[in-house]
Scaffold this motif. Structure first.
Motif, PDB file in Angstrom:
ATOM      1  N   SER A 284       0.817  -1.216   0.000  1.00 27.44           N
ATOM      2  CA  SER A 284       0.000   0.000   0.000  1.00 27.44           C
ATOM      3  C   SER A 284       0.849   1.264   0.000  1.00 27.44           C
ATOM      4  O   SER A 284       0.318   2.360  -0.175  1.00 27.44           O
ATOM      5  N   GLY A 285       2.142   1.127   0.202  1.00 26.84           N
ATOM      6  CA  GLY A 285       3.026   2.289   0.250  1.00 26.84           C
ATOM      7  C   GLY A 285       3.058   2.963   1.594  1.00 26.84           C
ATOM      8  O   GLY A 285       3.691   4.016   1.743  1.00 26.84           O
ATOM      9  N   ALA A 286       2.400   2.384   2.612  1.00 22.65           N
ATOM     10  CA  ALA A 286       2.417   2.986   3.946  1.00 22.65           C
ATOM     11  C   ALA A 286       3.824   2.982   4.531  1.00 22.65           C
ATOM     12  O   ALA A 286       4.187   3.875   5.296  1.00 22.65           O
ATOM     13  N   GLN A 287       4.619   1.970   4.214  1.00 23.98           N
ATOM     14  CA  GLN A 287       6.009   1.883   4.641  1.00 23.98           C
ATOM     15  C   GLN A 287       6.854   1.442   3.456  1.00 23.98           C
ATOM     16  O   GLN A 287       6.412   0.628   2.640  1.00 23.98           O
ATOM     17  N   ARG A 312      11.334  -4.846   1.175  1.00 18.70           N
ATOM     18  CA  ARG A 312      11.495  -3.522   0.581  1.00 18.70           C
ATOM     19  C   ARG A 312      10.514  -3.369  -0.570  1.00 18.70           C
ATOM     20  O   ARG A 312      10.253  -4.324  -1.311  1.00 18.70           O
ATOM     21  N   VAL A 313       9.981  -2.147  -0.752  1.00 14.52           N
ATOM     22  CA  VAL A 313       9.034  -1.881  -1.821  1.00 14.52           C
ATOM     23  C   VAL A 313       9.770  -1.791  -3.156  1.00 14.52           C
ATOM     24  O   VAL A 313      10.849  -1.185  -3.244  1.00 14.52           O
ATOM     25  N   ARG A 318       7.857   5.063 -13.109  1.00 12.87           N
ATOM     26  CA  ARG A 318       6.861   6.079 -12.780  1.00 12.87           C
ATOM     27  C   ARG A 318       6.542   6.144 -11.286  1.00 12.87           C
ATOM     28  O   ARG A 318       5.690   6.908 -10.863  1.00 12.87           O
ATOM     29  N   GLY A 319       7.224   5.297 -10.509  1.00 14.59           N
ATOM     30  CA  GLY A 319       6.995   5.301  -9.067  1.00 14.59           C
ATOM     31  C   GLY A 319       5.865   4.410  -8.621  1.00 14.59           C
ATOM     32  O   GLY A 319       5.528   4.374  -7.436  1.00 14.59           O
ATOM     33  N   LYS A 320       5.261   3.670  -9.527  1.00 14.41           N
ATOM     34  CA  LYS A 320       4.163   2.777  -9.161  1.00 14.41           C
ATOM     35  C   LYS A 320       4.722   1.517  -8.489  1.00 14.41           C
ATOM     36  O   LYS A 320       5.731   0.953  -8.918  1.00 14.41           O
ATOM     37  N   ILE A 321       4.073   1.086  -7.410  1.00 17.82           N
ATOM     38  CA  ILE A 321       4.514  -0.116  -6.681  1.00 17.82           C
ATOM     39  C   ILE A 321       4.226  -1.345  -7.526  1.00 17.82           C
ATOM     40  O   ILE A 321       3.090  -1.580  -7.943  1.00 17.82           O
ATOM     41  N   THR A 322       5.271  -2.108  -7.799  1.00 19.33           N
ATOM     42  CA  THR A 322       5.138  -3.323  -8.611  1.00 19.33           C
ATOM     43  C   THR A 322       5.303  -4.603  -7.799  1.00 19.33           C
ATOM     44  O   THR A 322       5.053  -5.684  -8.317  1.00 19.33           O
TER      45      THR A 322
END
Length: 727
Positions: A284-287, A312-313, A318-322
């Motif tokens: 979710s990008g929270a951490q 690790r994320v 484009r910065g989108k979480i993959t």
């Protein structure tokens, strides 16, 4: 399936789909155009036939004198026959003429080619013959729908109002579509062939795919070298990539593990919620990262491993979480060691605190401070643990023992071969009381051999010391008492003997000098007085002998029992010859360590009793030695006779002091102290004496000088009676 294969298949699928889609779109456009052109052609046919029928009908009316109905049939027949000879649309194409009568669709019966296939009529409300129905209700146009057969057709229809008829030109829709379907199939096949050819070219000549595969293999090798589990998870938590260590931990292969949900399939049920929460925080990008999570993993074989997990994320350009890049270290062995150490520490603490002796850790000199103390040590010294930990060992050591104690501790430090020492010393309690302890000390060294701390085990021996002191005092008192008793016995026996000798002498004098003047009764009483005095003298001597046996030290030395028995037999020679007793010694007696004087008393008493208590005509005595079968080192001596024997109820009384089983004058008299003295002498030698007897048959006395067993288990038989096996 490898990633290269997946890429190729995906590329083939995309190209195939694209080409097939293009072919389908093209065929659809062609199909629409074909339908439009075919519809125009059919409309032109119906329209031209309608115009032609109207013109022929008007011409026939002007030149023929027949009825209008006949004229119409003539015109229609001519037009339709011309149509049949000039067929111009498909194998299934038909041109139909019909009219409406009483709610029925009536097809023109003059259609020669269709005779026998057309129905007589079709109801106007029927779903069949839809194009003709529209024409008969006054409509003109085109459509696709069922004809009179129920087959879907492409049809053009027109209403001819002047003649009240409908015209329909139709062709089966399947015939229209057939060439287009073939064309679409051919186009798709060509597209697939084109795709396959392109893939072959890519596989053979495309350097990009080769470099991509090489880079992927290189990356996989880097991951496989790592000593921890490394996994790449997609945004849904599925395993996309896993290294060799991860496969070892989970017990599976890369192909089988790829695609599994990390939390749902690989984590034990009890930890799944925590694993999902960690993934949700990352996806979710929270951490951006999560570290140090411990999870229990479920292997393919259902066994369990424990890992320390970090994530690790992963983001694209484009910065989108993959997805998530995760690393996990296998800490199963470490956790097991921690559990073992924890259990060992708990066991040590329990043992340390509950120990029955005082235990403490003491810092090396010069500090000597208490580092750790248990409950028992606090109880011994009377201090609390907090108080002792602020003190050193010198504070509780008695000054008289301080120097000696420090010297022992320094010797333990200076001599690596010396591991421990023990000493008795005095401690000073908190209340000032002095207490004796047994102090055992061990030294613990570090890796370089330097002293770390002493382990002191302190046992409270104050009660033992007090008991030892009490025993010492009692022993001294007992020694004094024994000496006084010995002196008293000697003096008493000496002082008693003098009046007893006087009584015996005067009774003898009276009998000798005045016996003739006394009556028989007086003489008997005087004789009884003398006998009693003599018996009392013998009792006094036996009592003195019995008391001295228990107090005098034994003079142990090697003694030949065979020679000792010969001396005893020589002493008793007169009695033996008088009683005509045969003495038998089966084999020479051994040499043993004993007190010769006391052992002579043993054999003298046993042999003299064997001579005295025998009423047989043929008397015999046997003196010998035996070994037990279960302990050949145990020697058993015996004296056996065939005398009067002893009743079973009296066997426990024969070793009692002054206990006679017969009258004082019977069998030569005696005080009954002989066997009691023998028993005490044997016991002073550490042995044991017992007997076997049968009334009227004889008695055998057994004894040992260093008793080990009390069972009659002989090397020669179950029980021995004078060299003869007893049953």
């Amino acid at each position: 399936m490898t990633d290269k294969q997946k890429t190729l298949f995906l590329s083939a699928a995309v190209l195939s789909a694209a080409l097939c889609g293009f072919a389908i779109v093209t065929v659809c456009l062609i199909y629409r155009t074909t339908l439009r052109l075919e519809t125009q052609r059919l409309e032109e046919i119906t329209h031209s036939h309608a115009v032609l029928i109207e013109e022929f009908f008007h011409a026939a009316e002007r030149f023929n004198a027949v009825s209008p109905q006949d004229t119409l049939e003539t015109v229609l027949t001519s037009v339709f026959n011309a149509h049949l000879h000039k067929q111009c649309f498909g194998n299934s194409g038909e041109f139909l003429i019909g009219r409406s009568e009483q709610g029925q669709i009536i097809f023109w019966p003059g259609l020669e080619r269709l005779q026998g296939t057309l129905p007589a009529s079709v109801p106007m409300q029927s779903p069949l013959a839809a194009p003709m129905r529209r024409a008969l209700v006054g409509q003109t146009g085109s459509m696709t729908g069922p004809d009179y057969r129920g087959v879907t057709v492409l049809a053009a229809y027109q209403w001819v109002p002047e003649m009240n008829i409908g015209l329909v030109a139709k062709i089966d829709l399947a015939e229209v579509r057939k060439p287009l379907v073939h064309a679409a199939a051919q186009a798709c096949g060509a597209a697939l062939l084109t795709v396959l050819a392109g893939l072959l070219v890519l596989l053979r000549f495309n350097p990009f795919l080769s470099r991509l595969e090489e880079e992927k293999m290189r990356a996989q090798n880097y991951l496989d070298i790592a000593g921890t589990m490394i996994t790449v998870l997609d945004e849904n938590g599925r395993i996309k990539l896993i290294n060799r260590k991860g496969c070892e931990i989970l017990g599976g292969e890369q192909e089988g593990l790829a695609g599994l949900f990390w939390a749902g399939h690989c984590v034990q049920s009890g930890d799944q919620q925590a694993a999902e929460q960690a993934l949700n925080l990352l996806c979710s990008g929270a951490q951006e990262h999560v570290d140090g999570k411990e999870f229990r993993l479920r292997r393919i074989d259902d066994s369990e491993r424990v890992v320390e997990w970090s994530g690790r994320v992963l983001r694209d350009k484009r910065g989108k979480i993959t997805g998530v890049l995760a690393a996990a270290a296998d800490i199963t062995e470490r956790k097991q060691i921690e559990r073992t150490l924890s259990e060992a520490n708990e066991a040590f603490q329990a043992t340390f605190e509950q120990a029955a002796v005082g235990i403490g850790h003491v810092a090396p000199a010069p500090s000597g401070r208490w580092l750790l103390v248990n409950r028992k040590l606090c109880g011994i010294l009377g201090y609390t643990a907090e108080e002792l930990l602020r003190m050193n060992i010198r504070d509780v050591t008695h000054p008289a023992d301080l120097e000696r104690s420090l010297a022992k501790a320094m010797e333990l430090v200076s001599n690596p071969e010396l591991t421990t020492y023990s000493m008795e010393k005095q401690y000073i309690r908190k209340d000032g009381a002095v207490i004796w302890v047994n102090h055992t000390v061990s030294l613990v060294r570090d890796e370089q051999g330097k002293p770390k701390y002493y382990i002191s085990v302190i046992e409270d021996i104050q009660a033992r010391k007090e008991m030892e002191e009490s025993l010492r005092e009692r022993t001294e008192m007992l020694v004094r008492s024994n000496k006084e008793l010995d002196d008293f016995a000697y003096i008493a026996s000496h002082d008693l003997k003098e009046p007893l000798r006087g009584i015996m002498s005067y009774s003898t004098f009276l009998l000798e000098d005045y016996g003739a003047q006394f009556g028989g009764e007086v003489r008997d009483k005087l004789k009884t007085i003398g006998d009693l005095a003599e018996r009392l003298t013998n009792l006094t001597d036996d009592l003195l002998t019995f008391s001295r046996v228990g107090r005098l030290e034994l003079a142990h030395r090697p003694v030949s029992l065979h020679q000792l028995v010969d001396d005893v037999l020589n002493t008793l020679m007169v009695s033996i010859e008088r009683e005509k007793v045969k003495v038998h010694i089966p084999k020479p007696l051994p040499t043993v360590t004993c007190d010769a004087v006391r052992m002579r008393e043993v054999y003298y008493n046993l042999i003299s009793n064997a001579v005295k208590y025998n009423d047989k005509a043929d008397k015999w005595i046997e003196i010998g030695v035996l070994q037990r079968w279960n302990d050949p080192g145990q020697t058993v001596f015996y004296v056996c006779d065939n005398g009067i024997g002893i009743r079973d109820k009296h066997t426990d009384k024969v070793f009692t002091m002054f206990k006679r089983l017969h009258g004082s004058g019977k069998y030569g008299g005696g005080t009954g102290a002989g066997l009691a003295i023998v028993k005490k002498i044997i016991e002073r030698h550490g042995g044991h004496i017992w007997l076997e007897s049968a009334e009227g048959e004889g008695t055998v006395f057994f004894f040992t000088l260093s008793e080990q067993e009390e069972h009659l288990l002989w090397q020669d038989g179950a029980s021995y009676w004078g060299g003869r096996t007893m049953s």
